[in-house]
Design a protein around this motif. Sequence first.
Motif: not given
Ligand SMILES: NC(=O)c1ccc[n+]([C@@H]2O[C@H](COP(=O)([O-])OP(=O)(O)OC[C@H]3O[C@@H](n4cnc5c(N)ncnc54)[C@H](OP(=O)(O)O)[C@@H]3O)[C@@H](O)[C@H]2O)c1
Length: 337
Positions: A8-10, A69-71, A34-36
């Motif tokens: 939820g923060t990225w 769940d996006t994380s 940690q991230s943002t």
């Molecule tokens: N981008 C693409 O093209 C694409 C394509 C297909 C599927 N997806 C999937 O879409 C989803 C969303 O990706 P996004 O990067 O945009 O997600 P996001 O939700 O915007 O960023 C990742 C989040 O997860 C948190 N996080 C990471 N590791 C963690 C941990 N161990 N415990 C708790 N929180 C954690 C991060 O915060 P902290 O680091 O502060 O913990 C951050 O808030 C992912 O599952 C990805 O695989 C993406």
Amino acid sequence: MHVLLLGGTWFLGRAVARHALANDCEVTTFNRGQSTPYLPGTLAVHGDRASADDFERLARYGPWDVVIDTSASDTAPRHVLAGARALAEVTDRYVYVSSVSVYRNWGAGPLTESSATYDTPADAGPEYYEGLDPAEQDGMRKAGCERAVTEAFGADRTTILRPGSILGPGEYIGRLPWWLRRCARGGEILAPREPDRPVQPIDARDVAAFAVSAPAGVFNVTAPRGHATMRDLLTACLDATGYQGRLVWTSEEVLARHGVRGRTELPLWPGTDGVVDVSAALAAGLTCRPLDRTVADTWAWLRDGADSVAGQQSGWERHGIAPDKEAAILAEVGLSG
Ligand SMILES: NC(=O)c1ccc[n+]([C@@H]2O[C@H](COP(=O)([O-])OP(=O)(O)OC[C@H]3O[C@@H](n4cnc5c(N)ncnc54)[C@H](OP(=O)(O)O)[C@@H]3O)[C@@H](O)[C@H]2O)c1
């Protein structure tokens, strides 16, 4: 509606949080902090999703109507299973953002939600897919996570979303940002393969809107087949940046001879090639804005200096072909053409 966002923060997660807030939802986010920075207006709970204790603590902030769940991009199925079990009593529904990488066979035919996926068990740890090719690891991990969530919540309370490439303002991976900055630099621009090759990238804001409203079920979530071609994508980049350059469409054979790496040196190539069927998601309410809108908004975001989202955990340096390598290939194409 009360929404719990894992992440939820990225990028996508932040887009989901924005969409939910704009639609009068109360939003709790769970991440390590940690991230943002957290998004104002949300309740931020910090913890690690690999920790059972942190999930138990999180559950005390419930109940919620839905967890999105996006994380879980790197999380092993067994941790997703434990987390989902901890939330099953305090949350009505679970929306898990998976990926089209769960499909085993990328042939020429359409990939529907019932096409074969990896059969990773719901309680698999990283040792299950360790040592495999990274793309295969991702698909195996995500397939196991889908099973984990479905096991904890039951199919009638679970939504699985399978996106392809997600683009838009805030993209930290650096694929569309690289093409935009390359087009802004101008000159002759190396462009891969056939201009009419179909592409299906989707805007993060459209995935976000669907994530908040989608019913139970499994959905491919890309732009529809026929939505755009590689030419549309790169022309939109030229258009947004003021037509500074000229595309030089270069055959796969030449690119292979120069060892050009797909997906990184020439981002978004090869893409899903128009094989992903999204009719189920469209029938369930998915809408996709035109690709040139996504491109223009991403360029506006870049011109505004982007924000800390991309700055802090950037994959940008891993994307894009080196200028001297591009020039060498273009010189050869010019000589032979
Ligand atoms: N981008 C693409 O093209 C694409 C394509 C297909 C599927 N997806 C999937 O879409 C989803 C969303 O990706 P996004 O990067 O945009 O997600 P996001 O939700 O915007 O960023 C990742 C989040 O997860 C948190 N996080 C990471 N590791 C963690 C941990 N161990 N415990 C708790 N929180 C954690 C991060 O915060 P902290 O680091 O502060 O913990 C951050 O808030 C992912 O599952 C990805 O695989 C993406």
